[in-house]
Motif scaffolding. Structure first.
Motif, PDB file in Angstrom:
ATOM      1  N   UNK A  13       0.840  -1.200   0.000  1.00 36.57           N
ATOM      2  CA  UNK A  13       0.000   0.000   0.000  1.00 36.57           C
ATOM      3  C   UNK A  13       0.870   1.243   0.000  1.00 36.57           C
ATOM      4  N   UNK A  14       0.303   2.330  -0.503  1.00 41.57           N
ATOM      5  CA  UNK A  14       0.988   3.612  -0.441  1.00 41.57           C
ATOM      6  C   UNK A  14       0.927   4.169   0.979  1.00 41.57           C
ATOM      7  N   UNK A  19       5.183   7.559  -9.722  1.00 37.06           N
ATOM      8  CA  UNK A  19       4.716   7.134 -11.038  1.00 37.06           C
ATOM      9  C   UNK A  19       4.592   8.262 -12.048  1.00 37.06           C
ATOM     10  N   UNK A  20       4.432   9.503 -11.571  1.00 37.63           N
ATOM     11  CA  UNK A  20       4.268  10.640 -12.485  1.00 37.63           C
ATOM     12  C   UNK A  20       5.591  11.254 -12.933  1.00 37.63           C
ATOM     13  N   UNK A  40      17.680   6.139  -9.501  1.00 40.80           N
ATOM     14  CA  UNK A  40      17.713   4.815  -8.877  1.00 40.80           C
ATOM     15  C   UNK A  40      16.339   4.269  -8.562  1.00 40.80           C
ATOM     16  N   UNK A  41      15.288   4.997  -8.996  1.00 39.40           N
ATOM     17  CA  UNK A  41      13.915   4.541  -8.743  1.00 39.40           C
ATOM     18  C   UNK A  41      13.512   3.662  -9.920  1.00 39.40           C
ATOM     19  N   UNK A  42      13.933   2.419  -9.859  1.00 33.90           N
ATOM     20  CA  UNK A  42      13.742   1.490 -10.974  1.00 33.90           C
ATOM     21  C   UNK A  42      12.754   0.389 -10.606  1.00 33.90           C
ATOM     22  N   UNK A  57       8.184   3.231  -8.253  1.00 33.77           N
ATOM     23  CA  UNK A  57       8.101   3.530  -9.684  1.00 33.77           C
ATOM     24  C   UNK A  57       6.664   3.521 -10.196  1.00 33.77           C
ATOM     25  N   UNK A  58       5.785   2.761  -9.555  1.00 32.89           N
ATOM     26  CA  UNK A  58       4.384   2.704  -9.970  1.00 32.89           C
ATOM     27  C   UNK A  58       3.477   3.546  -9.091  1.00 32.89           C
TER      28      UNK A  58
END
Length: 379
Positions: free
Chosen positions: A320-321, A339-340, A350-352, A334-335
């Protein structure tokens, strides 16, 4: 008064005569006037409400400011701060920001004529080279979200004062319990109160805390004009949550330290970002300016497949966020939170598709590690 005592008794003003131990929820939109030109001190809840004032007085004491303002969300608080600036102004901000801040700056603030340069603010040598005649502020997250970069607040404050800039610090991750940016030279502190201050994943809130009366007056005007005030009931939830802030954060930190050290030993984990690890590049700065490392960990796994298996396999830990609550949450930045942000920019930070962010709760560390062991192994 000790911090733990301030969390419970930070505002001694009484708003009724019943002897209620818990501050009443003044669920009223408006307040009657005793006479023409007279006021009880409360006129309309958008401007002020007794329950919200109680909360603001507590936050003001905890951060050591001259005023604190409670907003409906953390993003509402940041949006109000952006209203301090005018078209043509320029702000230098951390390049590893919460995705909502990045979205606000690039899609709203820029549209309104404010310019931004994003930079790794932990690299002090990069800051002064970006300062222009129209630069008005430095905006810093520390630790950053999600890569946990640490910025030396006192050193950045010196740069800000040298160039007559405002220093704005997002203190959401460590809260005033572990870090007090105003005492280190910041001018404005921002919080998403939704997170550790509330602590129970049950309400949204945001705060600004300032150390200057003039800035406080300007923010109060913006606040009452734009109307993003925190409701009386949500103010009460934050009052209740803050009472247990120290014991929650100490437990979350204790758990996070155990989990971070365990993650470092796992074959499928290729990197662990936790400011409490001596191997973290910001460890010494963090020790100097903060009294704790908090409960946030980001870690990279060996493949996208492993990341997805972890996210889909957890049960005690919830996919969950958000963060900072008593429940342990795992997020796919990343999602979700980022995500934006354009993919190329996100990947460069590094946000892969292998990076996961863990907000450690107050459950048994043994149970959390057992669950991570199971899902990391693919069981």
């Amino acid at each position: 008064m000790d911090f733990s005592t301030l969390c419970i008794h930070g505002n001694i003003e009484k708003y009724d005569n019943t002897g209620a131990v818990s501050v009443p929820i003044f669920q009223s939109a408006t307040f009657a006037h005793p006479g023409v030109g007279e006021s009880t001190g409360f006129d309309y809840t958008r401007q002020q409400n007794p329950t919200r004032e109680h909360l603001e007085n507590v936050i003001k004491k905890l951060e050591g400011g001259v005023d604190a303002i409670a907003f409906a969300t953390g993003m509402a608080a940041i949006s109000a701060v952006m209203e301090l600036f005018s078209p043509g102004d320029h702000i230098i901000a951390s390049d590893d920001l919460y995705g909502g801040s990045h979205r606000l700056f690039h899609h709203i603030s820029m549209k309104n004529g404010i310019g931004f340069d994003l930079v790794n603010t932990s690299e002090l040598s990069l800051l002064e080279g970006l300062i222009r005649p129209n630069t008005k502020a430095l905006f810093v997250e520390t630790p950053t979200n999600p890569m946990m970069q640490v910025t030396d607040i006192a050193a950045v404050a010196e740069i800000a004062k040298k160039h007559q800039l405002l220093l704005i610090v997002d203190n959401t991750f460590l809260t005033p319990y572990y870090q007090q940016p105003l005492k280190l030279g910041a001018d404005i502190v921002i919080h998403s109160g939704t997170k550790y201050l509330g602590g129970h994943n049950d309400t949204l809130a945001g705060f600004t805390v300032v150390n200057d009366e003039e800035i406080a007056e300007r923010l109060r005007f913006i606040y009452k004009t734009t109307g993003a005030c925190l409701s009386p009931f949500d103010s009460w939830l934050l009052i209740r949550g803050i009472k247990t802030l120290p014991i929650r954060m100490d437990k979350q930190q204790e758990n996070a330290e155990k989990i971070a050290n365990w993650l470092c030993e796992q074959e499928k984990i290729t990197a662990v970002h936790y400011v409490g690890l001596p191997t973290h590049e910001g460890y010494e700065i963090s020790k100097r300016q903060a009294t704790g490392s908090g409960g946030m960990i980001s870690f990279e796994v060996d493949s996208e497949e492993t990341a997805k298996h972890i996210l889909e396999g957890v049960s005690i830990i919830q996919y969950a966020e958000s963060l900072g609550g008593v429940e342990t949450l795992i997020t796919y930045p990343m999602l979700q939170t980022h995500g934006d942000i354009p993919e190329e920019e996100r990947e460069a930070k590094g946000i892969n598709n292998r990076l996961l962010r863990l907000s450690v709760g107050i459950e048994s560390a043994q149970d959390l590690i057992a669950e991570l062991a199971r899902v990391i192994k693919g069981e």
